[in-house]
Design an enzyme around this catalytic site. Structure first.
Site, short mmCIF file in Angstrom:
data_model
loop_
_atom_site.label_atom_id
_atom_site.label_comp_id
_atom_site.label_asym_id
_atom_site.label_seq_id
_atom_site.Cartn_x
_atom_site.Cartn_y
_atom_site.Cartn_z
N ILE A 35 14.98 -20.25 -5.46
CA ILE A 35 15.48 -21.44 -4.77
C ILE A 35 15.13 -22.69 -5.55
O ILE A 35 13.97 -22.93 -5.88
CB ILE A 35 14.88 -21.51 -3.35
CG1 ILE A 35 15.32 -20.28 -2.53
CG2 ILE A 35 15.31 -22.79 -2.64
CD1 ILE A 35 14.71 -20.21 -1.15
N CYS A 36 16.15 -23.50 -5.85
CA CYS A 36 16.01 -24.78 -6.56
C CYS A 36 15.30 -24.54 -7.91
O CYS A 36 15.77 -23.74 -8.72
CB CYS A 36 15.28 -25.78 -5.68
SG CYS A 36 15.34 -27.48 -6.31
N GLN A 37 14.19 -25.21 -8.17
CA GLN A 37 13.46 -24.96 -9.42
C GLN A 37 13.02 -23.51 -9.51
O GLN A 37 12.98 -22.93 -10.60
CB GLN A 37 12.24 -25.88 -9.49
CG GLN A 37 11.47 -25.78 -10.80
CD GLN A 37 10.15 -26.52 -10.75
OE1 GLN A 37 9.50 -26.59 -9.70
NE2 GLN A 37 9.76 -27.11 -11.87
N GLY A 80 14.80 -21.12 -8.60
CA GLY A 80 15.99 -20.44 -9.10
C GLY A 80 16.07 -20.52 -10.61
O GLY A 80 16.47 -19.56 -11.28
N MET A 99 19.75 -19.99 -5.26
CA MET A 99 20.19 -20.94 -4.24
C MET A 99 19.90 -22.35 -4.73
O MET A 99 18.81 -22.63 -5.21
CB MET A 99 19.46 -20.70 -2.90
CG MET A 99 19.93 -19.47 -2.14
SD MET A 99 19.02 -19.26 -0.57
CE MET A 99 19.47 -20.76 0.30
#
Length: 355
Positions: free
Chosen positions: A147-149, A151, A171
């Site tokens: 998720i985000c970083q 990811g 995501m």
């Protein structure tokens, strides 16, 4: 009688009285609002390395036989956003669908972690957690949800250790850090990150939070607190608001050396787009991502614009690449009512077809 602006004195009086009633009711309600907590799901620690801990979420029903799902969150916020509260929990919904869910908790770095590198985070911590899970499953690969970083970390890790990852889900994950609508990247590209880290050591959480808030200064510093008046007499809504505020400002400091490397290689060098990311002595090649890959992005995301995430298409070696656009923002993709209806089911269905 209506004035030239479409409202009259009576309208103003009624609105003033309504606000006054809400304020009075709110002042009566506030003393009864206790400190809000987070987490809808029981969890147990199953592995650790220093401050970094791996937790397994305990569901109310047995998990399916498919590989465990490991959630890798960003360093800049606490991972409990994925399990914020009952009814607003990505984890809770995934467990109910039969997934076996784990999350890495990075902890709160202090001065002793000042010189942690990206190699530590990916090839020590993520790899250590993955190896622990593989050891519980006769050496089989895991499913990874970044998720985000987190990811970005998951993309790099999976490219470096592809045999350990069965399916990869990202995501709200940036790939192209230089899209024209990426305001955060425009700022980061002009930062003297060497001076920044050499001066501060670890990067203070309050400084990072202030930077994110200034991306939408009126909306995030004024408007939402004015809007608080609308829910001041609603205990449940007020507690939900305070829980979100607690998450926003409960942020860890960032290990200085890892921050330096991340800003230079990703924000400034746009290395995923140019094939120029190095984790320790190893070079990341996204074409090594040959496992099935699901890329989920938020269509109204001001931190990771859709184009920044969609840039992953065509840059991986997998013949099984899917995208899912979510009608919402960077935070709403975890906790909004729409997200609770759509996102966990989409993840579960996608994984179920790839057991």
């Amino acid at each position: 009688m209506k004035g030239p602006l479409g409202f009259g004195v009576d309208d103003l009086l009624q609105e003033t009285l309504q606000w006054q009633r809400k304020l009075v009711d709110g002042l009566k309600l506030l003393p009864g609002v206790e400190d809000v907590d987070y987490g809808a799901t029981e969890r147990e620690e199953v592995w650790s390395d220093g401050k970094v801990k791996l937790y397994r979420f305990v569901g109310t029903q047995p998990a399916s036989t498919q590989p465990p799902l490991l959630i890798v969150y960003a360093l800049v916020n606490r991972p409990y956003m994925v399990d914020l509260q009952d009814g607003r929990s990505l984890v809770q919904k995934l467990l109910a669908l039969g997934q076996d869910v784990y999350v890495l908790d990075w902890g709160y770095p202090d001065r002793s972690e000042r010189f942690l590198t990206l190699e530590d985070y990916l090839l020590r911590y993520i790899d250590g957690a993955v190896d622990h899970l593989r050891g519980q499953r006769d050496g089989g690969p895991v499913n990874l949800l970044g998720i985000c970083q987190g990811g970005v970390f998951s993309l790099c890790y999976s490219a470096l250790r592809p045999h350990k990852v069965r399916n990869l889900i990202t995501m709200v994950t940036p790939v192209d850090f230089h899209t024209p609508d990426n305001m955060l990247s425009h700022w980061a590209r002009h930062v003297d990150v060497d001076l920044f880290v050499d001066t501060l050591g670890n990067i203070p959480a309050d400084l990072m939070n202030a930077s994110y808030l200034m991306l939408k200064p009126f909306r995030l510093n004024v408007q939402k607190y004015v809007g608080l008046m609308d829910i001041l007499d609603d205990k449940q809504a007020l507690e939900d608001f305070l829980r979100m505020e607690k998450w926003i400002f409960d942020s860890p400091d960032l290990a200085g050396e890892a921050f330096r490397q991340f800003v230079k290689q990703f924000y400034q060098g746009n290395g995923l787009m140019h094939g120029d990311i190095h984790i320790g002595k190893e070079q990341v090649d996204l074409m090594q991502l040959r496992m099935p890959l699901l890329n989920i992005y938020a269509e109204q995301d001001h931190l990771v614009p859709p184009a920044a995430s969609q840039a992953l298409r065509g840059r991986v070696g997998s013949a099984d690449y899917s995208e899912l656009g979510f009608r919402g923002g960077h935070i709403g993709i975890y906790v909004s009512a729409r997200a609770q209806r759509e996102v966990p089911g989409a993840i579960h269905d996608w994984l179920s077809r790839r057991q």
